[in-house]
Design a protein around this motif. Structure first.
Motif, PDB file in Angstrom:
ATOM      1  N   VAL A   1      -4.261   0.200  -2.505  1.00 29.81           N
ATOM      2  CA  VAL A   1      -3.993   0.924  -1.264  1.00 29.81           C
ATOM      3  C   VAL A   1      -2.938   0.172  -0.476  1.00 29.81           C
ATOM      4  CG1 VAL A   1      -4.942   1.840   0.868  1.00 29.81           C
ATOM      5  CG2 VAL A   1      -6.342   1.834  -1.214  1.00 29.81           C
ATOM      6  N   GLU A   2      -1.788   0.826  -0.298  1.00 31.29           N
ATOM      7  CA  GLU A   2      -0.697   0.220   0.478  1.00 31.29           C
ATOM      8  C   GLU A   2      -0.838   0.557   1.955  1.00 31.29           C
ATOM      9  OE1 GLU A   2       1.330   1.853  -3.374  1.00 31.29           O
ATOM     10  OE2 GLU A   2      -0.140   2.544  -1.893  1.00 31.29           O
ATOM     11  N   SER A   3      -0.294  -0.314   2.778  1.00 25.47           N
ATOM     12  CA  SER A   3      -0.240  -0.067   4.215  1.00 25.47           C
ATOM     13  C   SER A   3       0.932  -0.839   4.795  1.00 25.47           C
ATOM     14  CB  SER A   3      -1.539  -0.493   4.902  1.00 25.47           C
ATOM     15  OG  SER A   3      -1.769  -1.875   4.707  1.00 25.47           O
ATOM     16  N   GLY A   4       1.288  -0.493   6.029  1.00 21.17           N
ATOM     17  CA  GLY A   4       2.334  -1.234   6.731  1.00 21.17           C
ATOM     18  C   GLY A   4       3.676  -0.538   6.811  1.00 21.17           C
ATOM     19  N   GLY A   5       3.811   0.616   6.167  1.00 21.58           N
ATOM     20  CA  GLY A   5       5.070   1.331   6.237  1.00 21.58           C
ATOM     21  C   GLY A   5       5.299   1.918   7.619  1.00 21.58           C
ATOM     22  N   GLY A   6       6.518   2.416   7.828  1.00 22.19           N
ATOM     23  CA  GLY A   6       6.835   3.022   9.111  1.00 22.19           C
ATOM     24  C   GLY A   6       8.328   3.080   9.329  1.00 22.19           C
ATOM     25  N   LEU A   7       8.697   3.251  10.581  1.00 16.25           N
ATOM     26  CA  LEU A   7      10.089   3.351  10.978  1.00 16.25           C
ATOM     27  C   LEU A   7      10.548   2.016  11.560  1.00 16.25           C
ATOM     28  CD1 LEU A   7      12.624   5.118  11.539  1.00 16.25           C
ATOM     29  CD2 LEU A   7      11.575   5.690  13.747  1.00 16.25           C
ATOM     30  N   VAL A   8      11.688   1.539  11.102  1.00 18.84           N
ATOM     31  CA  VAL A   8      12.211   0.261  11.579  1.00 18.84           C
ATOM     32  C   VAL A   8      13.724   0.391  11.707  1.00 18.84           C
ATOM     33  CG1 VAL A   8      12.339  -0.665   9.228  1.00 18.84           C
ATOM     34  CG2 VAL A   8      12.239  -2.237  11.167  1.00 18.84           C
ATOM     35  N   GLN A   9      14.292  -0.320  12.654  1.00 15.51           N
ATOM     36  CA  GLN A   9      15.742  -0.301  12.833  1.00 15.51           C
ATOM     37  C   GLN A   9      16.418  -1.223  11.832  1.00 15.51           C
ATOM     38  OE1 GLN A   9      16.533  -1.226  16.988  1.00 15.51           O
ATOM     39  NE2 GLN A   9      16.745   0.961  17.438  1.00 15.51           N
ATOM     40  N   ALA A  10      17.619  -0.880  11.488  1.00 19.99           N
ATOM     41  CA  ALA A  10      18.404  -1.732  10.597  1.00 19.99           C
ATOM     42  C   ALA A  10      18.498  -3.138  11.179  1.00 19.99           C
ATOM     43  CB  ALA A  10      19.795  -1.145  10.398  1.00 19.99           C
ATOM     44  N   GLY A  11      18.315  -4.121  10.302  1.00 21.64           N
ATOM     45  CA  GLY A  11      18.313  -5.506  10.718  1.00 21.64           C
ATOM     46  C   GLY A  11      16.948  -6.046  11.074  1.00 21.64           C
ATOM     47  N   GLY A  12      15.979  -5.168  11.175  1.00 19.00           N
ATOM     48  CA  GLY A  12      14.630  -5.571  11.541  1.00 19.00           C
ATOM     49  C   GLY A  12      13.801  -5.988  10.346  1.00 19.00           C
ATOM     50  N   SER A  13      12.499  -6.159  10.605  1.00 21.18           N
ATOM     51  CA  SER A  13      11.567  -6.627   9.562  1.00 21.18           C
ATOM     52  C   SER A  13      10.335  -5.748   9.521  1.00 21.18           C
ATOM     53  CB  SER A  13      11.148  -8.071   9.843  1.00 21.18           C
ATOM     54  OG  SER A  13      12.249  -8.946   9.792  1.00 21.18           O
ATOM     55  N   LEU A  14       9.706  -5.786   8.363  1.00 22.88           N
ATOM     56  CA  LEU A  14       8.477  -5.016   8.153  1.00 22.88           C
ATOM     57  C   LEU A  14       7.685  -5.739   7.066  1.00 22.88           C
ATOM     58  CD1 LEU A  14       7.560  -2.274   9.432  1.00 22.88           C
ATOM     59  CD2 LEU A  14       8.353  -1.181   7.326  1.00 22.88           C
ATOM     60  N   ARG A  15       6.354  -5.715   7.174  1.00 22.16           N
ATOM     61  CA  ARG A  15       5.540  -6.299   6.116  1.00 22.16           C
ATOM     62  C   ARG A  15       4.599  -5.252   5.555  1.00 22.16           C
ATOM     63  NH1 ARG A  15       1.166 -11.291   6.059  1.00 22.16           N
ATOM     64  NH2 ARG A  15      -0.148  -9.721   7.082  1.00 22.16           N
ATOM     65  N   LEU A  16       4.692  -5.056   4.266  1.00 23.50           N
ATOM     66  CA  LEU A  16       3.794  -4.152   3.561  1.00 23.50           C
ATOM     67  C   LEU A  16       2.648  -4.944   2.941  1.00 23.50           C
ATOM     68  CD1 LEU A  16       6.366  -1.879   1.674  1.00 23.50           C
ATOM     69  CD2 LEU A  16       5.532  -1.693   4.024  1.00 23.50           C
ATOM     70  N   SER A  17       1.488  -4.297   2.889  1.00 20.37           N
ATOM     71  CA  SER A  17       0.310  -4.899   2.263  1.00 20.37           C
ATOM     72  C   SER A  17      -0.221  -3.962   1.203  1.00 20.37           C
ATOM     73  CB  SER A  17      -0.779  -5.163   3.301  1.00 20.37           C
ATOM     74  OG  SER A  17      -0.329  -6.028   4.318  1.00 20.37           O
ATOM     75  N   CYS A  18      -0.835  -4.538   0.201  1.00 23.80           N
ATOM     76  CA  CYS A  18      -1.477  -3.752  -0.854  1.00 23.80           C
ATOM     77  C   CYS A  18      -2.815  -4.394  -1.162  1.00 23.80           C
ATOM     78  CB  CYS A  18      -0.603  -3.708  -2.099  1.00 23.80           C
ATOM     79  SG  CYS A  18      -1.392  -2.946  -3.539  1.00 23.80           S
ATOM     80  N   LEU A  19      -3.880  -3.686  -0.855  1.00 26.38           N
ATOM     81  CA  LEU A  19      -5.238  -4.166  -1.112  1.00 26.38           C
ATOM     82  C   LEU A  19      -5.691  -3.669  -2.475  1.00 26.38           C
ATOM     83  CD1 LEU A  19      -7.901  -5.501  -0.196  1.00 26.38           C
ATOM     84  CD2 LEU A  19      -8.490  -3.302   0.858  1.00 26.38           C
ATOM     85  N   ALA A  20      -6.113  -4.601  -3.309  1.00 26.57           N
ATOM     86  CA  ALA A  20      -6.581  -4.264  -4.653  1.00 26.57           C
ATOM     87  C   ALA A  20      -8.093  -4.401  -4.721  1.00 26.57           C
ATOM     88  CB  ALA A  20      -5.934  -5.192  -5.675  1.00 26.57           C
ATOM     89  N   SER A  21      -8.743  -3.457  -5.376  1.00 25.51           N
ATOM     90  CA  SER A  21     -10.196  -3.523  -5.528  1.00 25.51           C
ATOM     91  C   SER A  21     -10.584  -3.003  -6.901  1.00 25.51           C
ATOM     92  CB  SER A  21     -10.883  -2.696  -4.435  1.00 25.51           C
ATOM     93  OG  SER A  21     -10.507  -1.335  -4.524  1.00 25.51           O
ATOM     94  N   GLY A  22     -11.749  -3.438  -7.343  1.00 28.19           N
ATOM     95  CA  GLY A  22     -12.292  -2.905  -8.575  1.00 28.19           C
ATOM     96  C   GLY A  22     -12.359  -3.881  -9.722  1.00 28.19           C
ATOM     97  N   ARG A  23     -11.473  -4.843  -9.783  1.00 28.10           N
ATOM     98  CA  ARG A  23     -11.459  -5.816 -10.871  1.00 28.10           C
ATOM     99  C   ARG A  23     -11.027  -7.180 -10.325  1.00 28.10           C
ATOM    100  NH1 ARG A  23     -14.192  -2.717 -13.166  1.00 28.10           N
ATOM    101  NH2 ARG A  23     -13.890  -1.756 -15.204  1.00 28.10           N
TER     102      ARG A  23
END
Length: 126
Positions: free
Chosen positions: A5-27
């Motif tokens: 399950v990914e999260s953290g996406g969105g709208l950001v201005q050029a030159g900015g920063s963003l951090r995406l996360s991916c939660l893994a489950s099941g194994r």
């Protein structure tokens, strides 16, 4: 079976920063190599970053090298994609992927990965 399950996406201005996360489950998280791919409208899904199952090897696609970094937290079963100095051409749906792996290599082909998340949209405005 691994659920991603990914999260953290969105709208950001050029030159900015963003951090995406991916939660893994099941194994057992440490048995899987992890990767980030992205797909822009009308384009092929391309490799962005990958990290080996022990975190010792990391690789990046040419289009993000030097700007994006990936890491993984075994206590949280989570892999991250830190996106810095983003550009409008980074606009895409970003997917997390997992591959059961014995070795410590980083694989870059879409077909190498078995499990995929649903994706998270990243939009970079100019």
């Amino acid at each position: 079976q691994v659920q991603l399950v990914e999260s953290g996406g969105g709208l950001v201005q050029a030159g900015g920063s963003l951090r995406l996360s991916c939660l893994a489950s099941g194994r057992t998280f440490s048995n899987y190599a992890m990767a980030w791919f992205r797909q822009a409208p009308g384009k092929e899904r391309e490799f962005g970053a990958g990290i080996s199952r022990n975190g010792g090897n990391i690789g990046y696609g040419d289009s993000v090298k030097g700007r994006f970094t990936t890491s993984r937290d075994y206590a949280k079963n989570t892999v991250y994609l830190q996106m810095n100095s983003v550009k409008p051409e980074d606009t895409a749906v970003y997917y997390c992927a997992a591959r059961p792996e014995i070795s410590f290599v980083v694989r870059t082909k879409r077909g190498d990965y078995t499990y995929w998340g649903q994706g998270t949209q990243v939009t970079v405005s100019s």
